[in-house]
Design an enzyme around this catalytic site. Structure first.
Site, mmCIF file in Angstrom:
data_model
loop_
_atom_site.group_PDB
_atom_site.id
_atom_site.type_symbol
_atom_site.label_atom_id
_atom_site.label_comp_id
_atom_site.label_asym_id
_atom_site.label_seq_id
_atom_site.Cartn_x
_atom_site.Cartn_y
_atom_site.Cartn_z
ATOM 1 N N TYR A 136 0.843 -1.189 0.000
ATOM 2 C CA TYR A 136 0.000 0.000 0.000
ATOM 3 C C TYR A 136 0.887 1.251 0.000
ATOM 4 O O TYR A 136 0.943 2.009 0.957
ATOM 5 C CB TYR A 136 -0.927 -0.030 1.213
ATOM 6 N N SER A 137 1.635 1.410 -1.081
ATOM 7 C CA SER A 137 2.471 2.592 -1.262
ATOM 8 C C SER A 137 2.797 2.701 -2.743
ATOM 9 O O SER A 137 2.535 1.785 -3.522
ATOM 10 C CB SER A 137 3.760 2.504 -0.422
ATOM 11 N N LEU A 191 18.158 -5.287 8.805
ATOM 12 C CA LEU A 191 17.272 -4.279 8.219
ATOM 13 C C LEU A 191 16.063 -4.078 9.117
ATOM 14 O O LEU A 191 15.401 -5.044 9.515
ATOM 15 C CB LEU A 191 16.798 -4.722 6.832
ATOM 16 N N CYS A 222 -7.239 11.219 -4.828
ATOM 17 C CA CYS A 222 -5.781 11.191 -4.757
ATOM 18 C C CYS A 222 -5.152 11.123 -6.143
ATOM 19 O O CYS A 222 -4.092 11.710 -6.376
ATOM 20 C CB CYS A 222 -5.318 10.006 -3.915
#
Length: 419
Positions: free
Chosen positions: A155-156, A190, A384
């Site tokens: 979701y990006s 990470l 958006c």
């Protein structure tokens, strides 16, 4: 008892009032119609139709279900139009991109310059309020997100290397693009702040051989990501935590934050980046990927930005910064930016694909959520797309490291990011 004469007089006056009101609406429609980008039509609750815009068949039909909604439309704002749709005061027939373009055209009519003012949030961004805001947005339903996010559940903003990739391919390329930018190496540690449903840490472990920790405040994301890690057989290399970034200890070779810092709050950016700096190993590299405003003054107008709607229905306590403020806060947080990339076109494309998939699967989505939630997300995604396509919103990836590191540790060129 009301006399017949009195009742008749009342009805006549009510009719005259309604006719006067509708005449004013028609006058407004004639004026507004000169400036809207697509031909449209208003259909009132009594069946009366009013043309809006250019001649010809309307691309958008707004069904006005009650007089209150019509009063909203006489002096419309993005907030009011969106809320009228979400609350079923109006209905929309037509493509959502056309409907959103119409809404912006109406909202931008005669907006005075003094309608814009610097926006200051009153949100406290405590751990409790941030957790509540994140869960409000992300804990809708995993199945709901899966329908329109695709297989990767990312979701990006995706990364379209050639502009022709499908969504899943572009999302995998985005993750690889990030991991190459931070020069991730096997066995390195990470940390992914705001790990979503776990796609980045899983790929970092599988393809790059890293040891990964992902954190989220969403219980649904935590459960989903943990299950994905188990199914991938990566429990020895990937850990998912339900944790606030402010509570993390230790040091990591690499830190990523993708689509999360919009929830931090502008007043907290310096502390947020300082926390990332403290979590980085001395030669560590971090990358922040997030949405920004294109206005350096962060001046908002409720007439045209939809910020009230977003805060109420979509992103409680969300705040955007300008890229200049982000870079300033990084430096104040003891981080030096070493690479900055604008991905606005990429996110316009990502959102377009999300919105199109949402529309194609409208019937299935309606079975998962109530009608108001469906309408919120439908208009949010389409809105958006408009914001990124026409430059109200932007998005950047910023690679950074601890300030004061030796220059010799920098690469001579950016070629390594694309090998």
């Amino acid at each position: 008892m009301v006399r017949v004469d009195d009742a008749l007089i009342h009805l006549v006056k009510k009719r005259e009032k309604n006719m006067f009101f509708q005449d004013k609406v028609e006058a407004w429609a004639a004026s507004a119609g000169e400036r809207v980008p697509v031909p449209a039509r208003l259909v009132l609750w009594d069946g009366r139709q009013i043309s809006l815009g250019h001649s010809g068949e309307p691309k958008v039909v707004l069904y006005v279900k009650q007089a209150g909604a019509l009063r909203r439309l006489r002096r419309p704002t993005i907030d009011e139009i969106a809320q009228a749709y979400v609350n079923d005061e109006i209905d929309i027939d037509g493509r959502m991109p056309d409907a959103v373009a119409l809404a912006y055209g109406l909202a931008h009519r005669d907006v005075p310059s003094n309608a814009y003012a610097p926006h200051f949030s009153l949100a406290d961004h405590s751990k409790q309020s941030d957790r509540k805001a994140i869960q409000f947005h992300y804990d809708v339903s995993d199945d709901f997100y899966r329908i329109w996010l695709g297989r990767t559940m990312v979701y990006s903003c995706a990364y379209f290397e050639n502009g022709t990739e499908d969504l899943d391919t572009a999302q995998e390329k985005k993750i690889d693009h990030i991991l190459k930018k931070i020069a991730l190496r096997p066995t390195q540690s990470l940390l992914d702040i705001g790990c979503g449903w776990g796609s980045l840490v899983i790929r970092a472990a599988q393809r790059f051989g890293a040891r990964c920790t992902g954190i989220t405040l969403s219980e649904r994301q935590y459960e989903f990501a943990t299950q994905r890690v188990q199914e991938a057989g990566l429990t020895d290399r990937v850990e998912i935590r339900l944790q606030d970034y402010r509570d993390i200890d230790g040091q990591f070779d690499r830190v990523t934050s993708v689509g999360m810092f919009e929830h931090v709050g502008r007043a907290n950016l310096g502390a947020y980046f300082a926390k990332i700096s403290s979590l980085l190993a001395p030669e560590g590299i971090a990358m922040n990927h997030g949405i920004t405003s294109t206005d350096p003054d962060i001046a908002w107008s409720p007439a045209v930005d939809g910020s009230g709607f977003m805060d109420k229905y979509v992103f409680p306590n969300g705040e955007l910064s300008h890229i200049g403020q982000v870079l300033d806060a990084m430096q104040r947080g003891n981080l030096e930016s070493i690479d900055v990339e604008n991905l606005r076109r990429h996110h316009a494309r990502t959102l377009t694909l999300w919105a199109e998939t949402f529309e194609k699967n409208a019937d299935s989505i309606r079975q998962l959520v109530d009608e108001q939630t469906f309408r919120v997300w439908r208009i949010y995604l389409a809105g958006c797309v408009y914001g990124f396509r026409y430059g109200n919103l932007s998005i950047y990836q910023v690679v950074c490291r601890r300030a004061g590191a030796q220059a010799d540790s920098l690469a001579w060129s950016r070629r390594y990011m694309y090998e």
